[in-house]
Design a protein around this motif. Structure first.
Motif, PDB file in Angstrom:
ATOM      1  N   GLU A  17      -3.336  -7.038   0.462  1.00  0.00           N
ATOM      2  CA  GLU A  17      -2.914  -6.482   1.750  1.00  0.00           C
ATOM      3  C   GLU A  17      -4.089  -6.012   2.611  1.00  0.00           C
ATOM      4  OE1 GLU A  17       0.285  -6.497   2.909  1.00  0.00           O
ATOM      5  OE2 GLU A  17       0.647  -7.697   1.112  1.00  0.00           O
ATOM      6  N   TRP A  18      -5.253  -5.852   2.015  1.00  0.00           N
ATOM      7  CA  TRP A  18      -6.415  -5.398   2.791  1.00  0.00           C
ATOM      8  C   TRP A  18      -6.873  -6.509   3.731  1.00  0.00           C
ATOM      9  CZ3 TRP A  18      -9.708  -3.024  -1.742  1.00  0.00           C
ATOM     10  CH2 TRP A  18      -9.072  -1.869  -2.195  1.00  0.00           C
ATOM     11  N   ASP A  19      -7.541  -6.128   4.809  1.00  0.00           N
ATOM     12  CA  ASP A  19      -8.013  -7.066   5.820  1.00  0.00           C
ATOM     13  C   ASP A  19      -9.478  -7.404   5.533  1.00  0.00           C
ATOM     14  OD1 ASP A  19      -8.332  -8.581   8.108  1.00  0.00           O
ATOM     15  OD2 ASP A  19      -8.555  -6.850   9.422  1.00  0.00           O
ATOM     16  N   HIS A  34     -11.591  -4.105   6.446  1.00  0.00           N
ATOM     17  CA  HIS A  34     -11.192  -3.277   7.577  1.00  0.00           C
ATOM     18  C   HIS A  34      -9.935  -2.487   7.223  1.00  0.00           C
ATOM     19  CE1 HIS A  34     -14.110  -5.504   9.905  1.00  0.00           C
ATOM     20  NE2 HIS A  34     -13.522  -6.630   9.530  1.00  0.00           N
ATOM     21  N   ALA A  35      -9.960  -1.190   7.507  1.00  0.00           N
ATOM     22  CA  ALA A  35      -8.810  -0.319   7.268  1.00  0.00           C
ATOM     23  C   ALA A  35      -8.318   0.249   8.594  1.00  0.00           C
ATOM     24  CB  ALA A  35      -9.213   0.808   6.323  1.00  0.00           C
ATOM     25  N   ALA A  41      -9.610   3.883   4.293  1.00  0.00           N
ATOM     26  CA  ALA A  41     -10.987   3.433   4.072  1.00  0.00           C
ATOM     27  C   ALA A  41     -11.605   4.157   2.880  1.00  0.00           C
ATOM     28  CB  ALA A  41     -11.822   3.652   5.328  1.00  0.00           C
ATOM     29  N   GLN A  42     -11.321   5.453   2.737  1.00  0.00           N
ATOM     30  CA  GLN A  42     -11.839   6.214   1.597  1.00  0.00           C
ATOM     31  C   GLN A  42     -11.296   5.662   0.283  1.00  0.00           C
ATOM     32  OE1 GLN A  42     -10.640  10.118   2.916  1.00  0.00           O
ATOM     33  NE2 GLN A  42     -12.714  10.619   3.613  1.00  0.00           N
ATOM     34  N   TYR A  61     -13.222   1.297   9.499  1.00  0.00           N
ATOM     35  CA  TYR A  61     -11.883   1.703   9.916  1.00  0.00           C
ATOM     36  C   TYR A  61     -11.903   2.033  11.394  1.00  0.00           C
ATOM     37  CZ  TYR A  61     -13.403   6.597   9.790  1.00  0.00           C
ATOM     38  OH  TYR A  61     -14.057   7.781  10.020  1.00  0.00           O
ATOM     39  N   THR A  62     -10.737   1.975  11.980  1.00  0.00           N
ATOM     40  CA  THR A  62     -10.592   2.328  13.393  1.00  0.00           C
ATOM     41  C   THR A  62      -9.491   3.370  13.512  1.00  0.00           C
ATOM     42  OG1 THR A  62      -9.013   0.545  13.735  1.00  0.00           O
ATOM     43  CG2 THR A  62     -11.313   0.075  14.255  1.00  0.00           C
TER      44      THR A  62
END
Length: 70
Positions: A17-19, A34-35, A41-42, A61-62
């Motif tokens: 599922e992570w980008d 990318h989170a 992200a942690q 991350y954004t």
């Protein structure tokens, strides 16, 4: 293609599922994950090593904090 192989291996080993993105960075070919939040992200940083298959890993991350009025 090596790019697709690295992304597939990371998705299988860690979380599909992570980008993921594999591209040339300032340290050469790099795996980026990318989170969508600092907390996620942690978690990713605790799970995935800083080096995967011989390539550096960068977790980004954004947030939408810039658009909040508070």
């Amino acid at each position: 293609m090596i790019r697709d192989e690295i992304i597939l291996k990371a998705a299988i080993q860690f979380d599909p599922e992570w980008d993921y993105e594999f591209r040339r960075g300032t340290m050469g070919p790099t795996l980026y994950v990318h989170a969508d939040s600092k907390e996620k992200a942690q978690l990713i940083r605790k799970t995935i090593p800083g080096d995967f298959e011989g390539y550096p890993v960068i977790v980004t991350y954004t947030t939408n904090d810039l658009f909040n009025d508070s």
